[in-house]
Design a protein around this motif. Structure first.
Motif, short mmCIF file in Angstrom:
data_model
loop_
_atom_site.label_atom_id
_atom_site.label_comp_id
_atom_site.label_asym_id
_atom_site.label_seq_id
_atom_site.Cartn_x
_atom_site.Cartn_y
_atom_site.Cartn_z
N LEU A 17 0.80 -1.24 0.00
CA LEU A 17 0.00 0.00 0.00
C LEU A 17 0.83 1.29 0.00
O LEU A 17 0.51 2.22 -0.76
N GLU A 40 -0.49 3.16 -3.32
CA GLU A 40 -1.62 4.08 -3.13
C GLU A 40 -1.49 5.38 -3.93
O GLU A 40 -2.49 5.86 -4.49
N GLY A 58 -6.69 9.44 1.08
CA GLY A 58 -7.75 8.91 0.22
C GLY A 58 -9.06 9.66 0.35
O GLY A 58 -10.12 9.13 0.05
N ASP A 76 -4.83 2.89 3.87
CA ASP A 76 -5.97 2.01 4.11
C ASP A 76 -5.93 1.38 5.50
O ASP A 76 -6.98 1.09 6.08
N ARG A 126 -7.24 4.01 7.76
CA ARG A 126 -8.69 4.09 7.59
C ARG A 126 -9.39 2.91 8.26
O ARG A 126 -10.46 3.07 8.86
N TYR A 138 -6.74 -6.68 8.11
CA TYR A 138 -6.69 -6.29 6.70
C TYR A 138 -6.24 -7.47 5.83
O TYR A 138 -6.81 -7.74 4.77
N ARG A 180 -8.15 -9.13 2.73
CA ARG A 180 -7.51 -9.14 1.41
C ARG A 180 -7.49 -10.55 0.84
O ARG A 180 -7.72 -10.76 -0.36
N LEU A 223 -12.04 0.97 2.74
CA LEU A 223 -10.76 0.62 2.14
C LEU A 223 -10.74 1.14 0.71
O LEU A 223 -10.86 0.39 -0.26
N PHE A 242 -8.48 2.40 -1.31
CA PHE A 242 -7.43 1.99 -2.25
C PHE A 242 -7.53 0.50 -2.57
O PHE A 242 -7.44 0.09 -3.73
N THR A 243 -7.72 -0.30 -1.55
CA THR A 243 -7.75 -1.75 -1.75
C THR A 243 -8.92 -2.17 -2.62
O THR A 243 -8.78 -3.02 -3.50
#
Length: 973
Positions: free
Chosen positions: A27, A31, A156, A674, A677, A703, A707, A817, A819-820
């Motif tokens: 990230l 990002e 973000g 992320d 966040r 996370y 993922r 999330l 960006f993810t």
């Protein structure tokens, strides 16, 4: 020749997951690329265009402006991420969610920084042209706006970053001035001389929101005021009324003594004294009975051998008394204090501490001021802006209460010595207590009488906006009760009690960097005169137009008064006011130039939500409420959300000196935005939030699990097409059950986002991903996804469900999330201009809900849990290596057997075979205490091992592909 016994390699025939979505997120490095992409494809503006084209209902979160004076701290990150999750979730639920970021650019925090630079160069701000000084403040703010903008974007945060609002923009300054002039015109503005919270270091009045409280050690004194008139009982023999105060420096300003009419007072005589006491035997003192013992102990007169009580002192006697100021006749006093000190009944007096008598200095305390108003007490002007006594004050002239460096000056000690010299000091001591300090300079404050400009919040306004009350206070209280939704509800109570009890609003500041109080006062008139303040709509229009064109600096340009008044009024008859507005008036007015005036504001000028920390009940929520109630007639918001403060992992307040601060830039550099966040989403923002290395490690672990869930879906959706899709009615029950769970979750997620319950949303989704998906659905369906033939209904149904699941999980999690989920989305749908943030959460068919099926599958899952528990025992004992080596017998009741006979239970338990029996279980069968009526007996699977799917079945070795089972044999063709 020998027969070929080589086992065939079927790995290339298995449909293993395939995706370019990386296991490691990377990230911090990746990002910025997504940020760049969003800017290039114009995501925010495209959403606004879409909102207009589709006629979406607007949702406006109005940004509480941070100060443009330094790098962001973790509190900024918490605040902006919460705002972003609100805006994104509202957008994805079908609203046109607008967010215009803004900055507070005027005021003491920025001005103080410029003054610090001046002092470092040995310069004096007062020697610099005011316009030049203001321009330096503007440049300073501009520089930090650019820095903070990039730091916010790195989190973000979506918003109109290319066109934010700034309180120092010319239009904003014009509107702030115009909003102020509405108070001029409606008659609520007045100039009064009353005590306000004053910073001697910064030489200005401060708003309550600019005040913080720290422990402070104060001098305390018990001082004697001699009774000189009243009943003979108190005048024949020397008798003193004893007061107690923690501000000895206010004694020169004393004008009365207040007592509580309901308090029991007594007359006490000193009949003895220890050797180290300065008390005079035979003298008498009056004290509240509840406080007499403690007071005499402080004066070293504790005990019946030193003091005796002579009589009650009724309120009627106190009302008839007159005292002398303790400095009356003092050497060098020049008659300054040779006046009478009346005794006045006051409801604010208690017998909780002190003596039951309150020394009353109307110029230095609100209660004292109110007593002064009620009884016509004179105001004093003994204290200068720098916290020193006026130079010509006898005995104490020029002495500081607070020195320029914020330390205590000599004024307190000088007064204690003067009281002792005059024989008026009964006792003294020190007290550690919570005391007001400036949040900027950290120096102690004082209450100081000074001419200031106020808005009367209880004056009826004849402005035609009385729907919710005729006064500002009434409108505010009605708004709080009836017009605003509070998250959490405690915010309502806090603001209501503050506004219910608050005094008039002090608008003026004796500073340079801000919007001036754009008004003129008539020379020779008194503040109480009706024509003291010039009220002329045409003059006001000229001022607003000038500010629109040239900014507020023009107020300070020579000849501006003549330019504004010329042809309408005699400029020589008026004085121009040069105080600046309280910066909270600036931010309180933002609703007018952001919500009302911008095309992307709100049609009615009212925001759907204000979102800030709990400190803003006395700050932005408060000032916005007062300001709008005076100019709009109601609150400028429909909802208020408040969050707590950030603490370290031990629950300690963050401090640079303690070295326990967590900088958002450092978290982003190590983990990515992320993760920060996700920390916000996992936390209960209604209370104070803890953050630190160990907490962030836990967040990062959560996370990774999420993922992996998304990666599994992506890997098993490769090349999915619409032709594969299976209708609900044709799906196996397992898929139907999962769609039921999706329908349940969809309602819960939408309800959670609507209530701003991000913690609840995340917990539900995380539990779903780890429990329903990873531990059950994915675990069961891996076999079908990997080994079933592409045309099999079971595999197609599983891929259909994965596709439906993908669209929901990606959009449900996108507000958190950011960006993810973009990475996830583009891994399937990479195309020019594509982004998950351009999509709504998909509507979920009600037909997916099947409560009867859910009840059935709750029971099936419970039985499955007993089976997996029994197999885990065998795995631990090394009897088996994998569950496919088992073919257990499951003993259940007849009803459960009928239920299990209707489903492929061996597939669900990931065993090669399974027998369901309604016969009584043997005594040594495996059970779980929380699953009644289920017992499992282990048996090994019989047959050969399929080299493609690894199931152990009797048919292996009998088919055209001898190393496979029938399912795999058919799939191979």
């Amino acid at each position: 020749m020998c027969a070929d016994t080589t086992t065939p390699d079927y790995r290339s025939t298995v449909f293993l997951p395939e995706t370019e979505f990386p296991m490691r997120a990377g990230l911090p490095q990746r990002e910025p690329d997504w940020l760049k992409r969003w800017e290039e494809i114009g995501v925010y503006d495209r959403l606004r265009e879409r909102g207009a084209a589709e006629g979406r209902a607007p949702f406006v979160l109005h940004d509480g402006p941070p100060y443009a004076n330094g790098h962001l701290h973790i509190g900024h990150a918490l605040n902006k991420v919460l705002k972003d999750m609100v805006v994104r979730s509202q957008q994805m639920m079908g609203k046109d969610a607008r967010y215009v970021p803004g900055w507070d650019c005027h005021g003491l925090p920025i001005e103080w920084k410029i003054e610090e630079q001046y002092r470092a160069k040995g310069l004096n701000k007062d020697d610099v042209d005011v316009v030049a000084f203001r321009q330096e403040c503007r440049k300073f703010a501009e520089g930090w706006i650019d820095v903070q903008r990039e730091e916010f974007k790195r989190l973000g945060i979506t918003g109109k970053w290319d066109d934010p609002y700034l309180t120092m923009d010319y239009h904003a300054e014009a509107v702030i001035a115009d909003e102020f002039m509405k108070f001029v015109m409606n008659g609520s503005l007045y100039q009064g001389s009353k005590p306000v919270m004053w910073s001697p270091v910064e030489k200005t009045a401060l708003a309550e929101a600019e005040v913080e409280y720290h422990d402070h050690t104060s001098h305390t004194i018990w001082a004697k005021f001699r009774v000189i008139a009243g009943d003979a009982l108190y005048t024949k023999t020397p008798t003193d009324v004893v007061i107690w105060t923690t501000t000895p420096w206010t004694i020169p300003q004393n004008r009365a003594i207040s007592f509580g009419p309901a308090i029991a007072y007594g007359l006490y005589e000193i009949i003895g004294r220890p050797a180290d006491s300065g008390a005079t035997i035979g003298h008498r003192v009056i004290l509240a009975d509840a406080l007499a013992e403690a007071t005499f102990a402080q004066a070293k007169l504790a005990g019946p051998e030193f003091v005796r009580r002579l009589a009650d002192v009724p309120a009627a006697d106190l009302s008839g008394m007159v005292c002398a100021h303790p400095y009356r006749g003092i050497e060098g006093g020049a008659g300054e204090w040779d006046y009478d000190v009346p005794m006045l009944a006051g409801d604010h007096v208690t017998d909780d501490a002190g003596t039951g008598f309150v020394h009353t200095a109307p110029s230095h305390g609100d209660d004292d001021y109110q007593m002064g108003l009620k009884h016509g007490l004179p105001m004093t002007y003994n204290v200068e802006p720098d916290g020193s006594y006026r130079a010509d004050l006898p005995l104490f002239g020029g002495q500081h209460i607070i020195l320029p460096d914020g330390k205590e000056g000599p004024a307190n000690v000088s007064n204690i010595k003067a009281l002792a010299g005059a024989g008026a000091l009964f006792a003294k001591g020190k007290l550690k207590h919570s005391y007001p300090h400036s949040w900027r300079s950290k120096a102690p404050l004082i209450y100081r009488n000074t001419p200031q400009w106020f808005v009367a919040i209880d004056k009826p306004l004849a402005d035609g906006m009385g729907q919710y009350g005729e006064t500002i206070r009434a409108r505010a209280l009605t708004s709080i009760n009836d017009l605003v939704e509070w998250t959490p509800q405690t915010g309502r109570n806090r603001l209501f009690s503050m506004i219910e009890a608050r005094p008039d609003w002090v608008l003026s500041r004796q500073r340079a960097w801000g919007v001036p109080l754009t008004c003129f006062v008539k020379k020779g008139a008194k503040p109480t005169d009706a024509d003291y303040v010039l009220r002329d709509a045409e003059v006001n229009a000229r001022i607003k137009a000038a500010f629109e064109a040239e900014g507020a600096d023009v107020w300070y340009v020579a000849g501006f008064k003549e330019r504004m008044l010329g042809g309408l009024h005699d400029p020589e008859a008026y004085t121009q006011v040069y105080d600046v507005l309280d910066v909270w008036f600036d931010s309180g007015s933002t609703h007018a130039f952001v919500l009302r005036d911008r095309a992307d504001g709100a049609a009615d000028g009212i925001a759907d939500l204000y979102l800030e920390g709990t400190d803003q009940h006395r700050g932005w929520f408060h000032s916005s409420m007062l300001q709008a109630c005076g100019t709009k007639g109601r609150a400028p918001y429909r909802g208020v959300l408040t969050h707590g403060f950030t603490l370290d992992e031990k629950g300690m307040k963050m401090s640079k000196s303690l070295g326990n601060t967590v900088a958002p830039q450092e978290v982003i550099g190590e983990y990515g935005a992320d993760i920060l966040r996700l920390w916000v989403a996992q936390s209960d923002y209604t209370a104070d939030l803890r953050i630190g290395k160990e907490i962030l490690k836990g967040v990062a672990d959560s996370y990774r699990r999420l993922r992996n869930t998304m990666r599994f879906m992506l890997g098993n959706l490769k090349d999915f097409t619409e032709a594969e899709r299976v209708e609900l009615r044709d799906m196996p029950e397992l898929e139907q059950w999962l769609l039921h769970r999706l329908a349940e979750l969809d309602a819960e997620v939408r309800e959670g986002y609507a209530k701003y319950d991000f913690q609840g949303v995340f917990q539900k989704l995380f539990t779903f991903c780890t429990t329903d998906l990873s531990a059950v659905y994915f675990d069961i369906r891996k076999d079908a996804l990997y080994c079933d033939a592409p045309a099999s209904v079971r595999r197609r149904a599983a891929r259909t469900v994965l596709d439906l699941l993908f669209h929901r999980l990606a959009t449900w999690l996108a507000p958190i999330l950011v960006f993810t989920m973009e990475d996830v989305w583009l891994s399937r749908f990479e195309a020019p201009g594509e982004s998950v943030h351009l999509h709504d959460i998909p509507e979920t068919p009600k037909a997916w809900l099947n409560h009867a099926l859910a009840v059935k599958w709750d029971r099936i899952r419970a039985v499955r849990r007993v089976v997996t528990g029994a197999l885990e025992v065998q795995r631990t004992a090394k009897v088996i290596g994998a569950s496919l080596e088992a073919a257990p017998v499951v003993h259940v009741d007849a009803e459960t057997k009928a239920m299990l006979d209707g489903v492929p239970f061996a597939d669900l338990c990931i065993t090669s075979a399974i027998e369901v029996s309604s016969a009584a279980a043997p005594a040594d069968a495996f059970t779980l205490p929380d699953v009644a009526g289920v017992a499992v007996v282990f048996r090994p699977a019989q047959g050969g091992k399929c080299e493609r799917c690894w199931q152990i079945l009797p048919e292996v070795g009998t088919l055209s592909h001898p190393a496979t089972c029938k399912r795999c044999n058919d799939a191979l063709g």
